[in-house]
Design a protein around this motif. Structure first.
Motif, PDB file in Angstrom:
ATOM      1  N   LEU A 136      -3.899 -47.577 -59.622  1.00  0.00           N
ATOM      2  CA  LEU A 136      -3.413 -48.940 -59.787  1.00  0.00           C
ATOM      3  C   LEU A 136      -4.419 -49.849 -60.488  1.00  0.00           C
ATOM      4  CD1 LEU A 136      -1.935 -49.374 -56.190  1.00  0.00           C
ATOM      5  CD2 LEU A 136      -0.660 -48.860 -58.285  1.00  0.00           C
ATOM      6  N   LEU A 137      -5.630 -49.336 -60.758  1.00  0.00           N
ATOM      7  CA  LEU A 137      -6.645 -50.148 -61.410  1.00  0.00           C
ATOM      8  C   LEU A 137      -6.320 -50.347 -62.876  1.00  0.00           C
ATOM      9  CD1 LEU A 137      -9.860 -48.603 -59.814  1.00  0.00           C
ATOM     10  CD2 LEU A 137      -8.664 -50.697 -59.157  1.00  0.00           C
ATOM     11  N   ARG A 138      -6.941 -51.383 -63.459  1.00  0.00           N
ATOM     12  CA  ARG A 138      -6.571 -51.751 -64.823  1.00  0.00           C
ATOM     13  C   ARG A 138      -7.195 -50.856 -65.884  1.00  0.00           C
ATOM     14  NH1 ARG A 138      -9.932 -56.220 -63.182  1.00  0.00           N
ATOM     15  NH2 ARG A 138     -11.942 -56.267 -64.254  1.00  0.00           N
ATOM     16  N   ARG A 139      -8.126 -49.981 -65.494  1.00  0.00           N
ATOM     17  CA  ARG A 139      -8.639 -48.973 -66.426  1.00  0.00           C
ATOM     18  C   ARG A 139      -8.850 -47.679 -65.666  1.00  0.00           C
ATOM     19  NH1 ARG A 139     -13.020 -52.495 -66.482  1.00  0.00           N
ATOM     20  NH2 ARG A 139     -12.479 -53.123 -68.594  1.00  0.00           N
ATOM     21  N   PRO A 140      -8.848 -46.526 -66.354  1.00  0.00           N
ATOM     22  CA  PRO A 140      -9.029 -45.248 -65.675  1.00  0.00           C
ATOM     23  C   PRO A 140     -10.385 -45.156 -64.991  1.00  0.00           C
ATOM     24  CG  PRO A 140      -8.194 -44.934 -67.916  1.00  0.00           C
ATOM     25  CD  PRO A 140      -8.582 -46.375 -67.796  1.00  0.00           C
ATOM     26  N   VAL A 141     -10.473 -44.268 -64.005  1.00  0.00           N
ATOM     27  CA  VAL A 141     -11.710 -44.101 -63.251  1.00  0.00           C
ATOM     28  C   VAL A 141     -12.876 -43.789 -64.180  1.00  0.00           C
ATOM     29  CG1 VAL A 141     -12.884 -42.676 -61.534  1.00  0.00           C
ATOM     30  CG2 VAL A 141     -10.530 -43.431 -61.131  1.00  0.00           C
ATOM     31  N   GLY A 142     -12.632 -42.922 -65.173  1.00  0.00           N
ATOM     32  CA  GLY A 142     -13.700 -42.571 -66.106  1.00  0.00           C
ATOM     33  C   GLY A 142     -14.256 -43.782 -66.838  1.00  0.00           C
TER      34      GLY A 142
ATOM     35  N   ARG B  69     -27.838 -38.590 -71.502  1.00  0.00           N
ATOM     36  CA  ARG B  69     -26.612 -38.532 -70.702  1.00  0.00           C
ATOM     37  C   ARG B  69     -25.480 -39.298 -71.360  1.00  0.00           C
ATOM     38  NH1 ARG B  69     -24.999 -34.952 -68.807  1.00  0.00           N
ATOM     39  NH2 ARG B  69     -27.089 -34.610 -67.937  1.00  0.00           N
ATOM     40  N   GLN B  70     -25.778 -40.453 -71.937  1.00  0.00           N
ATOM     41  CA  GLN B  70     -24.730 -41.224 -72.595  1.00  0.00           C
ATOM     42  C   GLN B  70     -24.147 -40.449 -73.776  1.00  0.00           C
ATOM     43  OE1 GLN B  70     -23.351 -44.259 -71.746  1.00  0.00           O
ATOM     44  NE2 GLN B  70     -24.515 -44.107 -69.841  1.00  0.00           N
ATOM     45  N   ALA B  71     -25.012 -39.792 -74.543  1.00  0.00           N
ATOM     46  CA  ALA B  71     -24.532 -38.998 -75.684  1.00  0.00           C
ATOM     47  C   ALA B  71     -23.705 -37.812 -75.205  1.00  0.00           C
ATOM     48  CB  ALA B  71     -25.721 -38.528 -76.520  1.00  0.00           C
ATOM     49  N   ALA B  72     -24.168 -37.148 -74.147  1.00  0.00           N
ATOM     50  CA  ALA B  72     -23.438 -35.998 -73.623  1.00  0.00           C
ATOM     51  C   ALA B  72     -22.068 -36.404 -73.103  1.00  0.00           C
ATOM     52  CB  ALA B  72     -24.254 -35.329 -72.519  1.00  0.00           C
ATOM     53  N   TRP B  73     -21.999 -37.563 -72.455  1.00  0.00           N
ATOM     54  CA  TRP B  73     -20.711 -38.039 -71.958  1.00  0.00           C
ATOM     55  C   TRP B  73     -19.754 -38.385 -73.093  1.00  0.00           C
ATOM     56  CZ3 TRP B  73     -22.314 -41.743 -67.374  1.00  0.00           C
ATOM     57  CH2 TRP B  73     -22.486 -40.964 -66.212  1.00  0.00           C
ATOM     58  N   LEU B  74     -20.288 -38.944 -74.163  1.00  0.00           N
ATOM     59  CA  LEU B  74     -19.427 -39.240 -75.317  1.00  0.00           C
ATOM     60  C   LEU B  74     -18.830 -37.965 -75.882  1.00  0.00           C
ATOM     61  CD1 LEU B  74     -21.459 -42.003 -77.192  1.00  0.00           C
ATOM     62  CD2 LEU B  74     -19.128 -42.236 -76.308  1.00  0.00           C
ATOM     63  N   VAL B  75     -19.644 -36.932 -76.014  1.00  0.00           N
ATOM     64  CA  VAL B  75     -19.150 -35.651 -76.527  1.00  0.00           C
ATOM     65  C   VAL B  75     -18.100 -35.069 -75.586  1.00  0.00           C
ATOM     66  CG1 VAL B  75     -19.792 -33.270 -77.049  1.00  0.00           C
ATOM     67  CG2 VAL B  75     -21.256 -35.147 -77.811  1.00  0.00           C
TER      68      VAL B  75
ATOM     69  N   ARG C 105     -14.122 -34.336 -76.398  1.00  0.00           N
ATOM     70  CA  ARG C 105     -13.524 -33.007 -76.234  1.00  0.00           C
ATOM     71  C   ARG C 105     -12.404 -33.010 -75.204  1.00  0.00           C
ATOM     72  NH1 ARG C 105     -19.114 -29.353 -76.059  1.00  0.00           N
ATOM     73  NH2 ARG C 105     -19.507 -29.368 -78.323  1.00  0.00           N
ATOM     74  N   GLY C 106     -12.522 -33.883 -74.201  1.00  0.00           N
ATOM     75  CA  GLY C 106     -11.546 -33.894 -73.124  1.00  0.00           C
ATOM     76  C   GLY C 106     -10.392 -34.847 -73.331  1.00  0.00           C
ATOM     77  N   GLY C 107     -10.370 -35.549 -74.460  1.00  0.00           N
ATOM     78  CA  GLY C 107      -9.267 -36.457 -74.742  1.00  0.00           C
ATOM     79  C   GLY C 107      -9.331 -37.775 -74.002  1.00  0.00           C
ATOM     80  N   THR C 108     -10.510 -38.133 -73.500  1.00  0.00           N
ATOM     81  CA  THR C 108     -10.650 -39.391 -72.752  1.00  0.00           C
ATOM     82  C   THR C 108     -11.584 -40.367 -73.462  1.00  0.00           C
ATOM     83  OG1 THR C 108     -12.464 -38.467 -71.422  1.00  0.00           O
ATOM     84  CG2 THR C 108     -10.212 -38.220 -70.559  1.00  0.00           C
ATOM     85  N   LEU C 109     -11.793 -40.158 -74.754  1.00  0.00           N
ATOM     86  CA  LEU C 109     -12.763 -40.973 -75.471  1.00  0.00           C
ATOM     87  C   LEU C 109     -12.375 -42.448 -75.466  1.00  0.00           C
ATOM     88  CD1 LEU C 109     -15.347 -41.040 -77.130  1.00  0.00           C
ATOM     89  CD2 LEU C 109     -13.972 -40.617 -79.185  1.00  0.00           C
ATOM     90  N   ARG C 110     -11.113 -42.736 -75.607  1.00  0.00           N
ATOM     91  CA  ARG C 110     -10.684 -44.138 -75.646  1.00  0.00           C
ATOM     92  C   ARG C 110     -11.026 -44.853 -74.347  1.00  0.00           C
ATOM     93  NH1 ARG C 110      -4.600 -46.378 -77.186  1.00  0.00           N
ATOM     94  NH2 ARG C 110      -5.100 -48.593 -76.969  1.00  0.00           N
ATOM     95  N   ALA C 111     -10.751 -44.207 -73.209  1.00  0.00           N
ATOM     96  CA  ALA C 111     -11.073 -44.814 -71.914  1.00  0.00           C
ATOM     97  C   ALA C 111     -12.575 -44.964 -71.745  1.00  0.00           C
ATOM     98  CB  ALA C 111     -10.493 -43.967 -70.784  1.00  0.00           C
ATOM     99  N   HIS C 112     -13.324 -43.966 -72.196  1.00  0.00           N
ATOM    100  CA  HIS C 112     -14.774 -44.020 -72.065  1.00  0.00           C
ATOM    101  C   HIS C 112     -15.349 -45.161 -72.896  1.00  0.00           C
ATOM    102  CE1 HIS C 112     -18.668 -42.149 -71.101  1.00  0.00           C
ATOM    103  NE2 HIS C 112     -19.035 -42.542 -72.303  1.00  0.00           N
TER     104      HIS C 112
END
Length: 316
Positions: A216-222, A248-254, A258-265
């Motif tokens: 129910l939050l306004r953005r995904p957990v990620g 870590r920030q670079a690894a999370w972006l990659v 790859r996981g299709g969650t870049l927009r939320a991130h």
């Protein structure tokens, strides 16, 4: 010693009755039951019984604000923060209180397991790494005895934690700018810098459904995790830890790409940017007030490779 239970609630009609039933069934009863409602529209905060005090915030101000409201609504010595989608074993409070004898203990973590499969660990105490990642010990692993030893941890997950009320308020309570996610890690860090300890009690078992109102939050957990990790490191981390943070920030972006969650991130990172100047200014004041060096509080745990938390072979 008086102990209050505080349950932040947001449209928790599916979970709250079982949560409250478990709170009422404790072998060591709570002295107060408090539900802090974040503007629920499902009637979940209505008709909870004469033994439950309801604090209504009127709108969804986030977990951090609800937790603060609960801390302010009581004068109890200790406050148990319990998610609405958590069910405590009957001996949970008694076991948690057994670890509160030392004068420098400000928070207690129990063993959280999955509600749908209690044989799987959800959280056995948290540790913060110098890349900004919070390790939830045991998460996703079978409860095979590896997390049965009591001891010291960095902080307690606020999904089912016991806090000494005075120190929690003295260091500023939960930072409401975090809204939800990692607000407990941020509070845990400030408590540790002020000289307080957190301990883990495996005999205190809580069953957690997970994600009770996250959808129910306004953005995904990620997105929240990306946002609040950046806020946490900007607020407290020294510049000498910039390399692990950047890695870590670079690894999370990659991983997000790859996981299709870049927009939320990216949305989470963008949401952090307006707050960064104020947090960077606060960092100097936090360091000045600290009585324990951050390098001894956030120890040099592995942050990359097979021994890092989250790696399939790490055993965390």
């Amino acid at each position: 010693m008086r102990v209050a239970a505080v349950v932040p609630n947001f449209n928790g009609a599916r979970w709250l009755p079982a949560c409250l039933a478990a709170l009422r069934a404790q072998t060591r009863p709570f002295d107060e039951l408090i539900v802090v409602d974040n503007g629920s529209a499902d009637g979940s905060a209505d008709g909870l019984g004469p033994d439950v005090a309801v604090v209504r915030l009127g709108r969804n101000r986030g977990f951090a604000a609800a937790a603060n409201a609960g801390l302010r609504a009581t004068d109890a010595d200790w406050v148990a923060l319990v998610n609405s989608d958590v069910e405590l074993d009957p001996g949970w409070l008694s076991a948690m209180l057994s670890a509160t004898g030392a004068d420098d203990v400000a928070s207690v973590a129990g063993k959280m397991v999955r509600l749908d499969d209690p044989g799987v660990i959800d959280d056995a105490g948290d540790f913060l790494r110098r890349d900004g990642v919070c390790e939830q010990r045991g998460r996703g692993h079978r409860d095979d005895g590896r997390w049965d030893e009591p001891g010291e941890v960095f902080s307690a997950c606020a999904g089912a934690a016991l806090l000494r009320r005075g120190p929690a308020l003295a260091v500023g309570g939960f930072d409401e700018r975090f809204f939800s996610y990692l607000e407990d890690v941020d509070l845990g860090l400030r408590l540790r810098l002020a000289g307080w300890r957190a301990v883990y009690v495996p005999a205190a078992v809580a069953r957690h459904a997970g994600g009770g109102s996250a959808h129910l939050l306004r953005r995904p957990v990620g997105g929240w995790v990306a946002r609040n990790t950046l806020l946490l490191v900007a607020k407290a981390f020294p510049l000498r830890w910039a390399v692990p943070v950047a890695y870590r920030q670079a690894a999370w972006l990659v991983a997000a790409a790859r996981g299709g969650t870049l927009r939320a991130h990216l949305g989470g990172l963008a949401a952090a940017l307006p707050l960064l100047p104020a947090l960077l200014r606060e960092r100097a004041a936090l360091q000045t007030r600290s009585i324990v060096p951050i390098g001894t509080v956030v120890d040099d745990r592995p942050w990359r490779g097979p021994r890092a938390g989250g790696h399939p072979r790490a055993g965390f």
